[in-house]
Enzyme design. Structure first.
Site, PDB file in Angstrom:
ATOM      1  N   LYS A   1      10.150  -0.330  13.983  1.00 53.30           N
ATOM      2  CA  LYS A   1      10.716  -0.105  12.646  1.00 53.30           C
ATOM      3  C   LYS A   1      11.813   0.952  12.737  1.00 53.30           C
ATOM      4  O   LYS A   1      12.882   0.825  12.162  1.00 53.30           O
ATOM      5  CB  LYS A   1       9.640   0.420  11.687  1.00 53.30           C
TER       6      LYS A   1
ATOM      7  N   HIS B   1      -3.563 -32.831  20.069  1.00 50.07           N
ATOM      8  CA  HIS B   1      -2.415 -33.586  20.577  1.00 50.07           C
ATOM      9  C   HIS B   1      -1.275 -32.647  20.945  1.00 50.07           C
ATOM     10  O   HIS B   1      -0.120 -33.058  21.023  1.00 50.07           O
ATOM     11  CB  HIS B   1      -1.979 -34.616  19.539  1.00 50.07           C
TER      12      HIS B   1
ATOM     13  N   GLY C   1      -4.670  -1.696   5.125  1.00 57.02           N
ATOM     14  CA  GLY C   1      -3.867  -2.829   4.637  1.00 57.02           C
ATOM     15  C   GLY C   1      -4.495  -4.170   4.982  1.00 57.02           C
ATOM     16  O   GLY C   1      -4.631  -5.063   4.130  1.00 57.02           O
ATOM     17  N   ARG C   2      -4.917  -4.323   6.245  1.00 58.81           N
ATOM     18  CA  ARG C   2      -5.426  -5.641   6.661  1.00 58.81           C
ATOM     19  C   ARG C   2      -6.853  -5.900   6.190  1.00 58.81           C
ATOM     20  O   ARG C   2      -7.425  -6.938   6.492  1.00 58.81           O
ATOM     21  CB  ARG C   2      -5.294  -5.797   8.178  1.00 58.81           C
TER      22      ARG C   2
ATOM     23  N   GLU D   1      -3.879  -6.316  15.270  1.00 53.39           N
ATOM     24  CA  GLU D   1      -3.363  -5.029  14.793  1.00 53.39           C
ATOM     25  C   GLU D   1      -4.485  -3.980  14.839  1.00 53.39           C
ATOM     26  O   GLU D   1      -4.228  -2.792  15.022  1.00 53.39           O
ATOM     27  CB  GLU D   1      -2.788  -5.150  13.372  1.00 53.39           C
TER      28      GLU D   1
ATOM     29  N   GLU E   1      10.502  -4.683   4.317  1.00 50.68           N
ATOM     30  CA  GLU E   1      10.598  -6.073   3.856  1.00 50.68           C
ATOM     31  C   GLU E   1      10.281  -6.186   2.367  1.00 50.68           C
ATOM     32  O   GLU E   1      10.997  -6.847   1.599  1.00 50.68           O
ATOM     33  CB  GLU E   1       9.613  -6.971   4.634  1.00 50.68           C
TER      34      GLU E   1
ATOM     35  N   LYS F   1       0.840  -1.196   0.000  1.00 53.98           N
ATOM     36  CA  LYS F   1       0.000   0.000   0.000  1.00 53.98           C
ATOM     37  C   LYS F   1       0.877   1.249   0.000  1.00 53.98           C
ATOM     38  O   LYS F   1       0.657   2.174  -0.754  1.00 53.98           O
ATOM     39  CB  LYS F   1      -0.922  -0.029   1.219  1.00 53.98           C
TER      40      LYS F   1
HETATM   41  O1  F6P Z   1       2.541  -4.102   9.964  1.00 51.92           O
HETATM   42  C1  F6P Z   1       2.327  -2.758   9.687  1.00 51.92           C
HETATM   43  C2  F6P Z   1       1.755  -2.573   8.320  1.00 51.92           C
HETATM   44  O2  F6P Z   1       1.664  -1.206   8.124  1.00 51.92           O
HETATM   45  C3  F6P Z   1       0.400  -3.265   8.105  1.00 51.92           C
HETATM   46  O3  F6P Z   1      -0.658  -2.557   8.624  1.00 51.92           O
HETATM   47  C4  F6P Z   1       0.389  -3.425   6.626  1.00 51.92           C
HETATM   48  O4  F6P Z   1      -0.581  -4.337   6.213  1.00 51.92           O
HETATM   49  C5  F6P Z   1       1.806  -3.885   6.390  1.00 51.92           C
HETATM   50  O5  F6P Z   1       2.577  -3.109   7.282  1.00 51.92           O
HETATM   51  C6  F6P Z   1       2.295  -3.737   4.974  1.00 51.92           C
HETATM   52  O6  F6P Z   1       2.218  -2.416   4.526  1.00 51.92           O
HETATM   53  P1  F6P Z   1       2.327  -2.040   2.991  1.00 51.92           P
HETATM   54  O7  F6P Z   1       1.196  -2.675   2.279  1.00 51.92           O
HETATM   55  O8  F6P Z   1       2.280  -0.554   2.960  1.00 51.92           O
HETATM   56  O9  F6P Z   1       3.638  -2.568   2.471  1.00 51.92           O
END
Ligand code: F6P
Length: 524
Positions: free
Chosen positions: A489, A378, A261-262, A347, A206, A200
């Protein structure tokens, strides 16, 4: 007035004592209970009859929803008001499945245009009209993204594996740990792989690092800069950053700031879902969610499934002291459901200030965790049955046997029902065998999907989304921001600088971290 000051909250507090005098076991044989507490929606049954509640508690919870103005807040959300106040954003993921008509036509037009482009890309890739830069058909899709840009798509692609419509192999790379990327690239060929970069913000560490490494992998093996246009697409609100990354404008799919995002798997972030189950499957997935949107916005409290889910979850947590919510999926295809729900619920609602910024005087959000049955039986079910903590659980089961192994399926279902029964009624052993005692009195919900298909799964996830909203409204918190993620972060940056540059002592904020860092520098 804070939630705990409201008369409805105080009434529920008073009801706790009388309710807990009645063991859950004693409530289950009321003929009308099932009628009142079982509801059907979008090809699913939601069975709340094993919740530790009685009539007065249910009435008290309905009054709480009224007191907290949950449904008028829902109306504001679905009309496009900027209810995410800390970011001044609307919350309109329902429009992604045509489920918030009050938000207006303009937004719906943007959504439909993007959907049209997504369908075209999927059709071209699966038919072979879109080919790699050397003319070979695409065989592998590598989706790079994390959090909301990853968990939903991977869950759904896995869950709907029986609805796959084509030859494409779909891989997911989320972690910055290069183990995921290298393992994935080892089974892909650059000429036949399409990378989807979903972010987003287009600024998440990452995803940026994985995307850069994927691009280098492609360029080192092909030497073709022009080939990028045939092998990389992106989904983002930050179209300019994606262009700077070197992506062709025609390959960019927009997102909007009103999609959290979620909550974004219904948008172009769900491209791997579409790639896997095709246009009709994806439409059915959206339609299942839309059925839930319609139900949510138009159903009275007593039968409103997402609202009831939130009220019961609040009852279990704030009044009965259930410290965790176990998501027990009795279907291997739903293995990733707890991971997805961890982000969606924790979150969203793991917050400790209200909308005005005041510190809450009540707890929010139990720890959500889980796994698949019967494997969990189990492993951790021992603690659930005989441990010292109160918990609540959601059982997710699928009625139809989609594998044609009736013996397996009947045992699977029997175990699910047996477990929720044990959690409800417990066991009182003979006096000389106290170690066999099982307390019972644990609230559980059983959600029965007729079958595991796009409609049901879309409906299930939308139900949890609206549950999250309702719980945030009850707790008076902003379910749509995530400021807590930022600090870690930020702190990682100077640590990375030291690790990458092999510099000497830096200015760590604490000695404990400094010692660990020094140890790592010596051992790397
Ligand atoms: O974990 C934090 C966060 O901002 C989430 O809310 C989001 O889904 C994720 O990082 C990834 O963000 P982006 O889609 O901006 O890479």
């Amino acid at each position: 007035m804070t939630a705990t000051q409201s008369p409805a909250w105080q009434n529920l507090q008073n009801l706790t004592d009388s309710l807990t005098q009645q063991p859950l076991k004693s409530l289950l044989n009321d003929e009308q209970r099932a009628q009142r507490l079982q509801h059907q929606l979008a090809g699913m049954l939601f069975d709340f009859s094993k919740q530790w509640v009685d009539g007065p508690v249910m009435d008290g919870l309905a009054a709480l929803a009224e007191d907290r103005k949950v449904m008028s807040q829902a109306k504001a959300m679905l009309a496009g008001e900027a209810i995410n106040r800390s970011e001044n954003r609307a919350v309109l993921h329902s429009t992604l499945r045509n489920g918030a008509p009050a938000a207006g036509k303009e937004i719906q037009t943007q959504v439909n245009q993007t959907l049209g482009r997504m369908f075209k890309l999927q059709a071209d890739i699966s038919s072979g009209a879109w080919r790699g830069y050397t003319g070979k058909v695409i065989t592998d899709i590598v989706h790079i993204g994390i959090g909301g840009s990853h968990l939903g798509p991977e869950l759904v692609v896995n869950a709907l594996v029986d609805h796959k419509t084509n030859h494409l192999r779909i891989h997911f790379v989320a972690n910055i740990d290069a183990a995921e990327l290298t393992r994935t690239l080892a089974v892909c060929q650059p000429e036949t792989t399409l990378f989807i970069i979903a972010s987003k913000s287009f600024g998440t560490l990452e995803t940026q690092v994985n995307a850069k490494s994927a691009r280098s992998w492609f360029l080192e093996r092909t030497g073709s800069l022009a080939g990028i246009a045939k092998h990389f697409v992106a989904i983002t609100t930050n179209l300019s950053a994606a262009s700077e990354f070197g992506l062709d404008e025609a390959n960019l799919f927009p997102l909007w700031d009103w999609v959290g995002g979620r909550f974004s798997l219904w948008s172009a972030v769900g491209m791997p879902i579409l790639m896997s189950i095709g246009k009709h499957g994806f439409e059915a997935f959206l339609a299942g969610a839309q059925e839930v949107d319609q139900h949510f916005s138009s159903t009275p409290t007593a039968t409103n499934i997402p609202l009831l889910s939130a009220l019961l979850a609040t009852w279990n947590y704030n009044f009965l002291g259930a410290r965790s919510l176990a998501v027990l999926a009795y279907d291997e295809r739903l293995k990733l459901l707890p991971d997805y729900l961890q982000q969606l619920e924790m979150e969203s609602n793991g917050k400790s200030v209200n909308h005005e910024g005041a510190t809450l005087d009540y707890d929010t959000m139990p720890v959500l965790w889980g796994g698949t049955g019967t494997k969990g039986q189990h492993a951790y079910h021992q603690m659930l049955h005989q441990g010292t903590h109160q918990f609540a659980a959601d059982f997710i089961i699928v009625a139809q046997d989609q594998h044609n192994y009736p013996e397996h399926h009947n045992w699977l279902l029997a175990n699910a029902l047996g477990q929720s029964q044990a959690m409800a009624i417990g066991h009182t052993p003979a006096q000389d065998e106290p170690y066999k005692a099982v307390a019972g009195n644990h609230s559980t919900t059983t959600i029965v999907l007729d079958t595991l298909a796009p409609r049901q799964l879309g409906g299930l996830l939308a139900t949890y989304e609206h549950k999250v909203f309702c719980q945030g409204a009850i707790w008076d918190i902003n379910s749509f921001d995530q400021w807590g993620v930022e600090l870690g972060k930020r702190l990682a940056e100077p640590i990375y600088e030291q690790l990458a540059a092999h510099r000497g002592q830096g200015a760590m904020q604490d000695l404990a971290t400094q010692h660990l860092l020094d140890h790592l520098k010596n051992r790397k």
